[in-house]
Motif scaffolding. Structure first.
Motif, mmCIF file in Angstrom:
data_model
loop_
_atom_site.group_PDB
_atom_site.id
_atom_site.type_symbol
_atom_site.label_atom_id
_atom_site.label_comp_id
_atom_site.label_asym_id
_atom_site.label_seq_id
_atom_site.Cartn_x
_atom_site.Cartn_y
_atom_site.Cartn_z
ATOM 1 N N SER A 158 -11.278 -58.727 -89.160
ATOM 2 C CA SER A 158 -12.727 -58.627 -89.304
ATOM 3 C C SER A 158 -13.430 -58.763 -87.963
ATOM 4 C CB SER A 158 -13.231 -59.703 -90.271
ATOM 5 O OG SER A 158 -12.892 -61.003 -89.781
ATOM 6 N N ALA A 159 -12.743 -59.390 -86.987
ATOM 7 C CA ALA A 159 -13.337 -59.567 -85.663
ATOM 8 C C ALA A 159 -13.104 -58.364 -84.756
ATOM 9 C CB ALA A 159 -12.751 -60.821 -85.005
ATOM 10 N N MET A 160 -12.297 -57.415 -85.204
ATOM 11 C CA MET A 160 -11.949 -56.263 -84.372
ATOM 12 C C MET A 160 -13.181 -55.433 -84.016
ATOM 13 S SD MET A 160 -9.192 -53.215 -85.251
ATOM 14 C CE MET A 160 -10.279 -52.378 -86.421
ATOM 15 N N PHE A 161 -13.226 -54.950 -82.784
ATOM 16 C CA PHE A 161 -14.279 -54.023 -82.390
ATOM 17 C C PHE A 161 -13.645 -52.832 -81.677
ATOM 18 C CE2 PHE A 161 -13.831 -57.012 -78.884
ATOM 19 C CZ PHE A 161 -13.855 -56.213 -77.749
ATOM 20 N N ILE A 162 -14.333 -51.702 -81.734
ATOM 21 C CA ILE A 162 -13.788 -50.433 -81.251
ATOM 22 C C ILE A 162 -14.664 -49.869 -80.142
ATOM 23 C CG2 ILE A 162 -13.346 -48.023 -81.899
ATOM 24 C CD1 ILE A 162 -12.498 -49.064 -84.654
ATOM 25 N N VAL A 163 -13.999 -49.385 -79.080
ATOM 26 C CA VAL A 163 -14.697 -48.741 -77.971
ATOM 27 C C VAL A 163 -14.342 -47.256 -77.983
ATOM 28 C CG1 VAL A 163 -15.015 -48.633 -75.471
ATOM 29 C CG2 VAL A 163 -14.627 -50.846 -76.589
ATOM 30 N N PRO A 164 -15.306 -46.364 -78.224
ATOM 31 C CA PRO A 164 -15.033 -44.918 -78.187
ATOM 32 C C PRO A 164 -14.683 -44.474 -76.766
ATOM 33 C CG PRO A 164 -17.119 -45.397 -79.291
ATOM 34 C CD PRO A 164 -16.698 -46.643 -78.593
ATOM 35 N N ALA A 191 -9.091 -49.996 -79.919
ATOM 36 C CA ALA A 191 -9.526 -51.081 -80.808
ATOM 37 C C ALA A 191 -9.047 -52.410 -80.238
ATOM 38 C CB ALA A 191 -8.964 -50.871 -82.213
ATOM 39 N N PHE A 192 -9.928 -53.363 -80.116
ATOM 40 C CA PHE A 192 -9.592 -54.705 -79.626
ATOM 41 C C PHE A 192 -9.620 -55.686 -80.791
ATOM 42 C CE2 PHE A 192 -11.219 -52.533 -75.880
ATOM 43 C CZ PHE A 192 -10.289 -52.879 -74.912
ATOM 44 N N GLY A 193 -8.489 -56.396 -80.958
ATOM 45 C CA GLY A 193 -8.431 -57.395 -82.009
ATOM 46 C C GLY A 193 -7.667 -56.973 -83.242
ATOM 47 N N PRO A 241 -7.812 -61.690 -82.584
ATOM 48 C CA PRO A 241 -6.349 -61.632 -82.420
ATOM 49 C C PRO A 241 -5.974 -60.948 -81.107
ATOM 50 C CG PRO A 241 -6.985 -60.977 -84.641
ATOM 51 C CD PRO A 241 -8.247 -61.057 -83.843
ATOM 52 N N PRO A 242 -4.881 -61.396 -80.453
ATOM 53 C CA PRO A 242 -4.509 -60.851 -79.138
ATOM 54 C C PRO A 242 -3.754 -59.527 -79.233
ATOM 55 C CG PRO A 242 -2.989 -62.578 -79.761
ATOM 56 C CD PRO A 242 -4.014 -62.513 -80.860
ATOM 57 N N VAL A 243 -4.345 -58.558 -79.899
ATOM 58 C CA VAL A 243 -3.744 -57.236 -80.071
ATOM 59 C C VAL A 243 -4.817 -56.183 -79.800
ATOM 60 C CG1 VAL A 243 -2.620 -55.630 -81.673
ATOM 61 C CG2 VAL A 243 -2.127 -58.088 -81.819
#
Length: 452
Positions: free
Chosen positions: A3-9, A205-207, A187-189
């Motif tokens: 749920s904390a993941m965020f995405i950079v285009p 995608a980070f997280g 998360p560290p992924v």
């Protein structure tokens, strides 16, 4: 998917590679936005590079022509910046005595100074956010005073944000992803999706992993020698079709996943073998798209019955190369693989660099805590324009097939007619011969009479 993941285009830039006045390939770069400083952020575009460990942007003090082509960081505009030495200590005294650092990037080089700043990935720290968002962190930044002409004058991106492991960073606080996830719920992924189509954005995608980009389960492969800082995995063997490459038969080859390269890098000692085994001759048409000319798959065995495979459309240069036979002086058009010879002793002599060709084929995830890389079949989103182009191509192919079938049928009919014509002609010749014989010598035969 966290749920904390965020995405950079990520945007994509093409730079043509020319040979003898013809374009044979493209160099590419994928870059996304970052924001530096708070509350007055400065915007930059960067390559997210798993093959390096530091974050640099052009500084306002840089007077080199490549710096002037890009956005430059202005220290004087930021109230969140702290000028530091490489060890993180604050600058005291005259600024011209401060530490500097030189970083090599393939054919390029950067020389810069250090500043501690607020960095946000993908989106700026909004005024409505009282606390620092998940996509922001305090990190050490290198502000370039010098930048080489290549590659920085060729590409649009302003800087490079290293996503290699900690072993590539001068200090843990230079490691951006470590600082983003430190003491946070993220998360560290991080995961990378490269699109086949320009109309569909690539992304990082980070997280976590973005499951909508996956067309099957993820397979995790452990890293080898992670202390060196590279996303490196062991290769048990390499095949081209059914032929095993002797170079990797002893199981000592390995691959580094590198989001900063647009090519497939292969050990220099094996490049000729791989080029010949994947080469295909095409007759006549030098404008053929080699990505449509069938060839053998390039298969990497990683252990545990897991293989990574590149097909001819993944590894081929678009344009055919003209090769001249030194003996016959004949010219041949050859479809070849796009391969970068790797000769970097510090990495080892049996190292492959897996860049864009493989990263388009697989959705890849990078786990900094468990030191492993995940591979999943990528789910490519096909835009309407590509679907329309496919339908048009299918229609053209169907029409061509129908025309070929009709031509074949016409040729067969023509051959049958020719045979029938020859038979009639022979019969007519026999009849004519009979009619020229004196009447009395003609036997009274109903068969002959009927034939006449």
């Amino acid at each position: 998917c966290s749920s904390a993941m965020f995405i950079v285009p990520l945007d994509k830039q093409y730079v043509p590679v020319m040979m003898n006045g013809r374009k044979v390939a493209d160099k590419t770069a994928y870059h996304g936005q970052v924001f530096i400083g708070h509350p007055n952020p400065q915007n930059f575009t960067v390559v997210f590079d798993t093959g390096s460990g530091h974050f640099f942007i052009p500084g306002s003090s840089c007077k080199d022509p490549p710096c002037k082509l890009h956005n430059q960081y202005h220290r004087s505009r930021s109230t969140s910046a702290i000028d530091i030495n490489h060890d993180g200590s604050r600058i005291k005294g005259k600024y011209h005595d401060r530490d500097q650092m030189s970083i090599a990037y393939g054919t390029g080089e950067v020389v810069g100074e250090f500043v501690k700043e607020t960095l946000c990935l993908g989106a700026a720290w909004g005024d409505e956010d009282a606390e620092r968002p998940e996509n922001c962190a305090r990190v050490r930044v290198i502000t370039a005073r010098e930048m080489s002409t290549e590659p920085f004058s060729t590409f649009k991106f302003d800087g490079v944000l290293g996503l290699g492991l900690g072993g590539l960073a001068l200090d843990p606080e230079f490691h951006v992803f470590n600082m983003i996830t430190k003491n946070r719920a993220l998360p560290p992924v991080f995961s990378v999706f490269l699109s086949h189509y320009d109309e569909v954005k690539s992304e990082i995608a980070f997280g976590g992993l973005d499951e909508k980009r996956m067309d099957g389960p993820v397979t995790w492969v452990p890293l080898t020698m992670p202390e060196q800082g590279y996303w490196r995995i062991a290769i048990q063997s390499v095949r081209v079709g059914n032929q095993t490459i002797d170079f990797c038969e002893d199981g000592t080859c390995n691959a580094i996943l590198d989001t900063g390269t647009s090519l497939l890098g292969v050990p220099k000692a094996s490049v000729q073998d791989l080029l010949w085994l994947t080469a295909r001759e095409v007759s006549g048409d030098e404008d053929v798209d080699c990505r449509t000319v069938e060839g053998p798959p390039l298969i990497f065995e990683l252990g545990g019955n897991f293989t990574v495979q590149l097909n001819y459309e993944d590894y081929s240069r678009p344009g055919a190369a003209e090769l001249v036979n030194n003996i016959t002086n004949e010219t041949h058009n050859i479809c070849r693989a796009s391969m970068l010879p790797v000769d970097m002793p510090t990495l080892g002599v049996k190292v492959f660099l897996w860049g864009e060709p493989l990263l388009r084929k697989y959705y890849t995830a990078y786990d900094t805590e468990n030191l492993r890389i995940g591979f999943a079949p990528v789910k490519q989103e096909i835009p309407e324009s590509a679907l329309a182009a496919r339908e048009a191509a299918a229609q053209v192919a169907a029409e061509a097939a129908a025309e070929a079938a009709a031509q074949t049928a016409a040729e067969e009919l023509s051959q049958e007619s020719s045979v029938e014509s020859e038979t009639v002609s022979e019969a007519m010749e026999a009849t004519t011969a009979m009619e020229t014989v004196p009447e009395e010598s003609v036997p009274e035969s109903p068969t002959v009479s009927m034939a006449v």
